[in-house]
Design a protein around this motif. Structure first.
Motif, PDB file in Angstrom:
ATOM      1  N   ARG A 163     -62.186-154.391  33.155  1.00  0.00           N
ATOM      2  CA  ARG A 163     -62.433-154.760  34.265  1.00  0.00           C
ATOM      3  C   ARG A 163     -64.080-154.793  34.692  1.00  0.00           C
ATOM      4  N   GLU A 213     -64.601-154.790  45.090  1.00  0.00           N
ATOM      5  CA  GLU A 213     -63.617-155.691  44.726  1.00  0.00           C
ATOM      6  C   GLU A 213     -62.756-155.150  43.556  1.00  0.00           C
ATOM      7  N   THR A 236     -60.067-152.695  45.064  1.00  0.00           N
ATOM      8  CA  THR A 236     -58.995-153.289  45.900  1.00  0.00           C
ATOM      9  C   THR A 236     -58.235-154.332  45.039  1.00  0.00           C
ATOM     10  N   SER A 237     -58.671-154.488  43.820  1.00  0.00           N
ATOM     11  CA  SER A 237     -57.903-155.673  43.163  1.00  0.00           C
ATOM     12  C   SER A 237     -56.706-155.163  42.410  1.00  0.00           C
TER      13      SER A 237
END
Length: 304
Positions: free
Chosen positions: A211, A217, A220-221
């Motif tokens: 990732r 981001e 929270t993804s």
């Protein structure tokens, strides 16, 4: 390509039967602190060493401002790197250690004093290296990396040996350097500190990218779900009260604790009040970097 941008593209390193880095691609932007994370054996140090041309890639490229490190016209003024705690002649003072580097690199002698001041080692300038603690050696290493006033800073586990005050100092220093428009890439195992320090994050395991993106981001993804921790001596009563709330899911934990997802804390409190259920704790818990990291890398630690 931005001046100082780090670009890793299809980077691979194989040692006989061991694939240390496997087609890795990511970028690091100027003006931001980027955390480079992965479990033990993920290939982080190998990647950093390839970026600095200390290890030759099997394939792929790693560039800084569009050039390989080996092709930079003035590498010390472009990139500062610390891959391990600073080493120096045990009988040499901190200031003399830096002056030797300045002389070899054609840098002004005053840069040694300025770099020591930057890292807070001026009071220990005339102490011999053998008397430096691990934390002081880390600071001296960063001072050496900053001698050329580089636009790019690459650090591998820079907080090793630092006490809490030193870690806070390190955070302030690196964030300040990023605000000046520099590119800052930091590898670390201290996930809670990295969440405070980094603007962006790159997470790898088994030599592959898992990732990349802005810290918020990435956190929270993931499927790691926000929940509310509720402690009550009337767990059954609260579970029944929440059953009428759309989307609410209640999972028993321990010590009369319930984990509630799908509904916010105020709604839980209102339902408990209406049902006459006594609450001892009502704590919203959001996803954090540690939870995301563990979810991404579960079972992927290796030996490299």
């Amino acid at each position: 390509m931005s001046d100082g941008e780090i670009v890793v593209s299809g980077l691979t390193k194989r040692y006989k039967t061991l694939l240390a880095v496997d087609g890795l691609s990511f970028s690091v932007r100027p003006g931001r602190v980027t955390g480079f994370l992965g479990p033990n054996g993920a290939g982080k140090t190998t990647t950093l060493r390839m970026l600095l041309n200390l290890v030759t890639p099997t394939s792929g490229t790693a560039t800084i401002g569009g050039s390989r490190y080996a092709d930079l016209r003035d590498p010390l003024r472009t990139v500062g790197a610390v891959l391990e705690a600073s080493s120096a002649h045990k009988g040499r003072t901190g200031i003399n250690h830096l002056r030797v580097i300045c002389a070899a690199a054609g840098l002004p002698k005053k840069r040694a004093d300025e770099a020591l001041e930057l890292v807070g080692l001026t009071p220990a300038a005339k102490r011999k290296f053998k008397g430096y603690s691990l934390g002081m050696r880390q600071r001296l290493g960063i001072a050496a990396a900053m001698l050329g006033d580089p636009r790019v800073l690459i650090l591998d586990e820079p907080a090793n040996g630092l006490d809490p005050e030193g870690i806070r100092w390190m955070r302030s220093l690196l964030q300040g350097l990023a605000r000046e428009g520099r590119t800052v890439l930091v590898s670390s195992h201290l996930l809670s500190e990295m969440e405070l320090l980094a603007d962006d994050v790159v997470i790898i395991a088994n030599g592959k990218l898992l990732r990349q993106g802005p810290m918020g981001e990435v956190v929270t993804s993931m499927t790691t779900t926000a929940h509310v921790r509720v402690r009550t001596p009337q767990a059954d009563g609260l579970t029944a009260a929440l059953s009428g709330l759309p989307g609410a899911t209640v999972t028993p934990s321990s010590d009369n604790t319930l984990l509630v997802t799908g509904v916010e804390a105020p709604a839980i409190g209102k339902a408990a009040l209406a049902a006459g259920v006594e609450l001892h704790e009502l704590t919203p818990e959001r996803p954090d970097l540690e939870g995301v990291f563990l979810e991404l890398t579960a079972g992927k630690a290796g030996i490299r």
